[in-house]
Write an enzyme that holds these catalytic residues in place. Structure first.
Site, PDB file in Angstrom:
ATOM      1  N   LYS A 145      38.517 -28.254  62.903  1.00 25.47           N
ATOM      2  CA  LYS A 145      38.603 -29.592  63.664  1.00 25.47           C
ATOM      3  C   LYS A 145      40.457 -30.115  63.203  1.00 25.47           C
ATOM      4  O   LYS A 145      40.717 -29.706  62.349  1.00 25.47           O
ATOM      5  CB  LYS A 145      37.741 -30.461  63.179  1.00 25.47           C
ATOM      6  N   TYR A 192      65.474 -47.318  50.071  1.00 28.78           N
ATOM      7  CA  TYR A 192      65.137 -48.731  50.361  1.00 28.78           C
ATOM      8  C   TYR A 192      64.451 -49.415  49.300  1.00 28.78           C
ATOM      9  O   TYR A 192      63.909 -48.481  48.358  1.00 28.78           O
ATOM     10  CB  TYR A 192      63.983 -48.458  51.613  1.00 28.78           C
TER      11      TYR A 192
HETATM   12  N1  PLP Z   1      31.435 -29.775  57.542  1.00 31.51           N
HETATM   13  C1  PLP Z   1      31.492 -31.025  57.676  1.00 31.51           C
HETATM   14  C2  PLP Z   1      30.426 -31.940  58.068  1.00 31.51           C
HETATM   15  C3  PLP Z   1      32.472 -31.861  57.620  1.00 31.51           C
HETATM   16  O1  PLP Z   1      32.987 -32.965  58.089  1.00 31.51           O
HETATM   17  C4  PLP Z   1      33.782 -31.130  56.950  1.00 31.51           C
HETATM   18  C5  PLP Z   1      35.097 -31.431  56.753  1.00 31.51           C
HETATM   19  O2  PLP Z   1      35.258 -32.679  56.255  1.00 31.51           O
HETATM   20  C6  PLP Z   1      33.527 -29.706  56.571  1.00 31.51           C
HETATM   21  C7  PLP Z   1      32.514 -28.848  56.799  1.00 31.51           C
HETATM   22  C8  PLP Z   1      34.645 -29.010  55.981  1.00 31.51           C
HETATM   23  O3  PLP Z   1      35.052 -29.334  54.774  1.00 31.51           O
HETATM   24  P1  PLP Z   1      36.059 -28.940  53.720  1.00 31.51           P
HETATM   25  O4  PLP Z   1      37.333 -29.028  54.414  1.00 31.51           O
HETATM   26  O5  PLP Z   1      36.083 -29.848  52.399  1.00 31.51           O
HETATM   27  O6  PLP Z   1      35.510 -27.532  53.532  1.00 31.51           O
END
Ligand code: PLP
Length: 364
Positions: free
Chosen positions: A35, A256
């Protein structure tokens, strides 16, 4: 010459980290979490690099899944947050997606929908994160409704998310695990629980499926590194160059607000990277960077397009010298994004997902 800022993406390192996640949990299948544009690394190139290895991918929206299908990716794709309105079910079916289900209205929508073939469903229980998922006491009833509709839904899995799997203190993780284990036993359900920290450090959470994310990109999410997490390889190197140099007298200030003040005669390098590229503006004085592979410190506030580094002790620092903001320098030296994040009072996730589109990605 083009502005010398680039995000180099090492796809072999991505595959190496995926294999580590897989090998740490030999009885589980690892869903690669891609994602947020593969945590800033580029959704499609990362998916293609993992296509031969990962039995499934996970994203947060149908749009991300559509982008993968449009690129020819046929691997199963899970929607971690499920669908946002019932009208999306047609697209879920057409794209062959696996949906999480966390709310009663989603169960209602699934039961009202008539797919040509039953849709695989991942039922989420809120075991303590208190974000998405059915309260534990409501889970069995919703599960039973779905299980009874085997002409519309199939392959029910129990899913949950941990709030503290990264912590050295195991107590809250164990509390969540106890809730999930009791439900999984009661329902005879296969589970999908482990994020990166649980994949790395909580073998009791390894289920039929795991969901590692940030570790695939080489970031160590554990509060205290482990033997396994030390084997992670950085995937992104954020690389720039020195574009100007300044000689300062003791007492002169940089940037800055004049935050940084020279304690001695100093050489300050101006580097082409700033918060307009996604580099965190909260980076404090002393945040490390690698100049010609040697550790130096940020001196002064990060600007939109530039940041400034004290290179007084790097004799060969010159216009055009390599500056690595995180990742691997040309001489092999490493600077972890996790270390940089600590100096910005944040976590690697925000730095990686925050690299903005104007930074070109170069894949190896
Ligand atoms: N599963 C869910 C529902 C998540 O929201 C996430 C990420 O936030 C993950 C798995 C993967 O988590 P991580 O990046 O800590 O492995």
């Amino acid at each position: 010459m083009a502005r010398p800022l680039i995000a180099d993406i090492d796809l072999d390192a991505l595959r190496h980290n995926y294999c580590l996640a897989r090998d740490l949990a030999p009885h589980s299948r690892a869903i690669a979490v891609l994602k947020a544009d593969a945590y800033g690394h580029g959704l499609v190139p990362c998916a293609k690099a993992l296509a031969e290895l990962a039995p499934a991918l996970a994203v947060a929206s149908i749009e991300e899944a559509e982008a993968l299908r449009a690129a020819g990716i046929e691997t199963p794709i899970m929607l971690l947050e499920g669908f946002f309105e019932a009208a999306e079910l047609e697209r879920i079916e057409a794209l062959g997606l696996w949906s999480a289900v966390h709310s009663a209205w989603q169960v209602d929508a699934l039961l009202a929908y008539r797919p040509a073939r039953p849709l695989p469903v991942w039922v989420k229980v809120d075991s303590g994160m208190h974000r998405l998922g059915f309260p534990p006491e409501q889970l069995a009833a919703q599960w039973a409704r779905l299980a009874a509709a085997d002409d519309r839904v199939s392959d029910l899995h129990l899913m949950s998310h941990f709030a503290t799997a990264d912590s050295v203190d195991p107590s809250y993780f164990q509390h969540q695990m106890g809730i999930v284990r009791a439900l999984a036993d009661e329902l005879g359900a296969p589970t999908c629980l482990a994020n990166s920290p649980a994949t790395l450090a909580r073998p009791e959470a390894h289920g039929a499926w795991n969901r590692p994310g940030v570790m695939l990109y080489g970031s160590d999410p554990l509060e205290t590194a482990s033997d396994a997490s030390r084997r992670l390889a950085p995937v992104m190197t954020l690389r720039s160059e020195i574009i100007a140099l300044r000689e300062l007298e003791a007492g002169e200030r940089v940037g800055y607000g004049g935050r940084w003040q020279a304690a001695r005669r100093s050489r300050i390098a101006v580097v082409a990277a700033g918060y307009g590229d996604g580099y965190d503006r909260h980076a404090e004085d002393g945040t490390p960077v690698l100049v010609n592979g040697r550790r130096c410190a940020i001196a002064g506030k990060v600007s939109m397009d530039m940041l400034t580094v004290d290179v007084t002790d790097v004799a060969d620092a010159d216009i055009g010298s390599e500056v690595v903001l995180w990742g691997r320098a040309s001489n092999g030296a490493l600077l972890s994004v996790d270390e940089v994040a600590r100096h910005c009072a944040t976590i690697s996730y925000t730095l990686l997902t925050g690299v903005l589109p104007r930074v070109p990605r170069r894949y190896h």
